[in-house]
Design a protein around this motif. Sequence first.
Motif, PDB file in Angstrom:
ATOM      1  N   PRO A  19      19.682  14.887  -7.893  1.00 32.46           N
ATOM      2  CA  PRO A  19      18.406  14.386  -9.059  1.00 32.46           C
ATOM      3  C   PRO A  19      16.895  13.188  -8.630  1.00 32.46           C
ATOM      4  CG  PRO A  19      20.578  13.649  -9.827  1.00 32.46           C
ATOM      5  CD  PRO A  19      20.283  14.093  -8.199  1.00 32.46           C
ATOM      6  N   PRO A  20      15.748  14.030  -9.031  1.00 31.58           N
ATOM      7  CA  PRO A  20      14.410  13.726  -8.386  1.00 31.58           C
ATOM      8  C   PRO A  20      14.335  11.951  -9.074  1.00 31.58           C
ATOM      9  CG  PRO A  20      14.263  15.268 -10.263  1.00 31.58           C
ATOM     10  CD  PRO A  20      15.735  14.976 -10.556  1.00 31.58           C
ATOM     11  N   TRP A  21      15.318  11.657 -10.077  1.00 31.65           N
ATOM     12  CA  TRP A  21      15.409  10.292  -9.870  1.00 31.65           C
ATOM     13  C   TRP A  21      16.286   9.073  -8.183  1.00 31.65           C
ATOM     14  CZ3 TRP A  21      16.895  12.761 -14.030  1.00 31.65           C
ATOM     15  CH2 TRP A  21      18.563  12.952 -13.883  1.00 31.65           C
ATOM     16  N   GLN A  22      17.222  10.024  -7.736  1.00 36.22           N
ATOM     17  CA  GLN A  22      17.245   9.644  -6.285  1.00 36.22           C
ATOM     18  C   GLN A  22      16.788   9.978  -5.385  1.00 36.22           C
ATOM     19  OE1 GLN A  22      21.662  10.489  -7.273  1.00 36.22           O
ATOM     20  NE2 GLN A  22      21.875   9.314  -9.027  1.00 36.22           N
ATOM     21  N   ARG A  23      16.132  10.815  -5.262  1.00 36.65           N
ATOM     22  CA  ARG A  23      15.532  11.374  -3.660  1.00 36.65           C
ATOM     23  C   ARG A  23      14.835  10.487  -3.407  1.00 36.65           C
ATOM     24  NH1 ARG A  23      13.123  17.322  -6.674  1.00 36.65           N
ATOM     25  NH2 ARG A  23      15.130  17.870  -7.398  1.00 36.65           N
ATOM     26  N   PRO A  24      14.968   9.652  -2.243  1.00 34.84           N
ATOM     27  CA  PRO A  24      13.707   9.010  -1.641  1.00 34.84           C
ATOM     28  C   PRO A  24      12.309   9.440  -1.687  1.00 34.84           C
ATOM     29  CG  PRO A  24      14.373  10.974   0.396  1.00 34.84           C
ATOM     30  CD  PRO A  24      15.830  11.268  -1.382  1.00 34.84           C
ATOM     31  N   ALA A  30      -2.082  14.758  -1.734  1.00 32.31           N
ATOM     32  CA  ALA A  30      -2.243  15.934  -2.735  1.00 32.31           C
ATOM     33  C   ALA A  30      -3.259  16.384  -2.368  1.00 32.31           C
ATOM     34  CB  ALA A  30      -2.585  14.966  -3.607  1.00 32.31           C
ATOM     35  N   PRO A  31      -3.023  17.754  -2.868  1.00 32.47           N
ATOM     36  CA  PRO A  31      -3.982  18.619  -2.654  1.00 32.47           C
ATOM     37  C   PRO A  31      -5.250  18.032  -3.806  1.00 32.47           C
ATOM     38  CG  PRO A  31      -2.383  19.889  -4.059  1.00 32.47           C
ATOM     39  CD  PRO A  31      -2.424  18.260  -3.440  1.00 32.47           C
ATOM     40  N   GLU A  32      -6.392  18.720  -2.710  1.00 36.55           N
ATOM     41  CA  GLU A  32      -7.774  18.345  -3.096  1.00 36.55           C
ATOM     42  C   GLU A  32      -7.921  19.560  -4.661  1.00 36.55           C
ATOM     43  OE1 GLU A  32     -11.129  18.874  -0.376  1.00 36.55           O
ATOM     44  OE2 GLU A  32      -9.847  17.790   0.788  1.00 36.55           O
ATOM     45  N   THR A  33      -7.312  20.452  -4.971  1.00 35.30           N
ATOM     46  CA  THR A  33      -7.622  21.207  -6.426  1.00 35.30           C
ATOM     47  C   THR A  33      -6.204  21.470  -6.438  1.00 35.30           C
ATOM     48  OG1 THR A  33      -8.004  23.408  -5.532  1.00 35.30           O
ATOM     49  CG2 THR A  33      -9.867  21.910  -5.505  1.00 35.30           C
ATOM     50  N   GLU A  34      -6.334  21.414  -7.745  1.00 32.30           N
ATOM     51  CA  GLU A  34      -4.726  21.811  -8.123  1.00 32.30           C
ATOM     52  C   GLU A  34      -4.949  22.490  -9.447  1.00 32.30           C
ATOM     53  OE1 GLU A  34      -2.045  17.423  -7.188  1.00 32.30           O
ATOM     54  OE2 GLU A  34      -2.387  18.415  -9.050  1.00 32.30           O
ATOM     55  N   ASP A  35      -4.001  23.806  -9.446  1.00 34.34           N
ATOM     56  CA  ASP A  35      -3.609  24.751 -10.553  1.00 34.34           C
ATOM     57  C   ASP A  35      -2.996  24.089 -12.360  1.00 34.34           C
ATOM     58  OD1 ASP A  35      -4.305  27.007 -11.733  1.00 34.34           O
ATOM     59  OD2 ASP A  35      -3.481  27.983 -11.556  1.00 34.34           O
ATOM     60  N   PRO A  36      -4.283  23.191 -12.162  1.00 38.02           N
ATOM     61  CA  PRO A  36      -3.362  23.313 -13.881  1.00 38.02           C
ATOM     62  C   PRO A  36      -1.747  23.887 -14.547  1.00 38.02           C
ATOM     63  CG  PRO A  36      -5.368  23.262 -14.341  1.00 38.02           C
ATOM     64  CD  PRO A  36      -5.670  24.090 -13.661  1.00 38.02           C
ATOM     65  N   GLY A  37      -2.444  25.371 -13.729  1.00 37.28           N
ATOM     66  CA  GLY A  37      -0.916  26.224 -14.557  1.00 37.28           C
ATOM     67  C   GLY A  37       0.226  26.040 -13.771  1.00 37.28           C
ATOM     68  N   ASP A  38      -0.183  25.851 -12.517  1.00 41.13           N
ATOM     69  CA  ASP A  38       1.213  25.642 -10.960  1.00 41.13           C
ATOM     70  C   ASP A  38       1.085  24.178 -10.389  1.00 41.13           C
ATOM     71  OD1 ASP A  38       0.593  28.338 -11.254  1.00 41.13           O
ATOM     72  OD2 ASP A  38      -0.739  28.117  -8.686  1.00 41.13           O
ATOM     73  N   SER A  39       0.828  23.276 -11.531  1.00 34.61           N
ATOM     74  CA  SER A  39       1.218  21.952 -11.875  1.00 34.61           C
ATOM     75  C   SER A  39       2.464  21.780 -12.078  1.00 34.61           C
ATOM     76  CB  SER A  39       0.062  20.749 -12.083  1.00 34.61           C
ATOM     77  OG  SER A  39      -0.434  21.189 -13.355  1.00 34.61           O
ATOM     78  N   ALA A  40       3.755  20.945 -11.242  1.00 35.37           N
ATOM     79  CA  ALA A  40       4.950  20.500 -12.007  1.00 35.37           C
ATOM     80  C   ALA A  40       4.875  19.404 -12.782  1.00 35.37           C
ATOM     81  CB  ALA A  40       5.798  20.793 -11.197  1.00 35.37           C
ATOM     82  N   PRO A  41       5.677  18.643 -13.722  1.00 34.41           N
ATOM     83  CA  PRO A  41       5.371  17.373 -14.352  1.00 34.41           C
ATOM     84  C   PRO A  41       5.462  16.716 -13.439  1.00 34.41           C
ATOM     85  CG  PRO A  41       7.678  19.349 -14.396  1.00 34.41           C
ATOM     86  CD  PRO A  41       6.143  20.238 -13.918  1.00 34.41           C
ATOM     87  N   PRO A  42       5.694  14.829 -12.859  1.00 32.46           N
ATOM     88  CA  PRO A  42       6.157  14.058 -12.079  1.00 32.46           C
ATOM     89  C   PRO A  42       7.798  14.291 -11.689  1.00 32.46           C
ATOM     90  CG  PRO A  42       4.864  13.842 -14.196  1.00 32.46           C
ATOM     91  CD  PRO A  42       4.925  14.827 -14.122  1.00 32.46           C
ATOM     92  N   GLU A  43       7.938  14.160 -11.081  1.00 35.37           N
ATOM     93  CA  GLU A  43       8.845  14.015 -10.537  1.00 35.37           C
ATOM     94  C   GLU A  43       9.899  12.456 -10.985  1.00 35.37           C
ATOM     95  OE1 GLU A  43       9.934  14.616  -6.668  1.00 35.37           O
ATOM     96  OE2 GLU A  43       9.327  16.672  -6.984  1.00 35.37           O
ATOM     97  N   GLY A  44       8.387  11.859 -11.225  1.00 36.44           N
ATOM     98  CA  GLY A  44       9.512  10.307 -11.806  1.00 36.44           C
ATOM     99  C   GLY A  44       9.813   9.390 -10.588  1.00 36.44           C
TER     100      GLY A  44
END
Length: 301
Positions: A19-24, A30-44
Amino acid sequence: MSSDERRDSLADQAAAWVPPWQRPTAPSAAPETEDPGDSAPPEGPEPTKISGEIEGAAESAAPDVPVEAGGVGETGGVEGGRGSGEGRGVGEGKGGRGSSAKGSAGRRQRASAPEPPPELDDTELRGALEAILLVVDEPVSELILAQVLEQPAERIGPLLDEIAAGYTAAGHGFELRRAAGGWRLYTRPEYATYVERFVLDGQSVRLTQAALETLAVIAYKQPVTRSRISAIRGVNCDGVIRTLVSRGLVEECGTEPDSGAFLYRTTTMFLEKLGLNSVDDLPPLAPFLPDDVEELADATR
């Protein structure tokens, strides 16, 4: 790839998935430019960090301070504080009430036992008595004088006797004597001629012979009815009695039980005008009766 190999591959991936909250946490640029469509929700990573801190704090605190003990300790502390507060409040309240009760008792004691008035010396008391006796218009008793001057009544009588004796010894034109149950200043009889000349100035209002006789009957026979007075004098006395009542020398004093007729007696003014203290001081009638009084009485029957 066959279907069996694909299912084994998916099973391995599912078993190896973390799970994302157990991952190290792995820093990554961070990339200089991110595509809003390709950005994933933060893993927390932050929630994972916070949760870890909370769990760590709970684990570190658990061995030293049990939750139940801590709750009891906190409650005990609150109750202890409340108890000490209540103790102080009750103690202070009781102390306040005690002080108030003592104050009320003191006030009641002061109210029930007022300070006695200062006692006047003989010289000051003599002057106060003389000043009052100069302005009274009727005899005043020793009790009233004692109340007005706030002095013991036992001092008033002897001092008045001393004042009266002093006036007589000094030969003043006035004297202090008892009359009608009290004390008053009077002019001396030897100076009555001069006083009458000043006061009356040639005008004299005297009682008639009938009024004097009726007044004498009432004075010696009181209380007495009109019919009894008329029987003694032998004439109707209604008009004369009305005159004596209007002059303030005679007054009504009830009714006779048998007949219901009004009874009459002399007043305090009568004693004051004659200079008597009571009707007991009237002179006896025996020296003024005629020698044949018994024959006259038999004749009237």
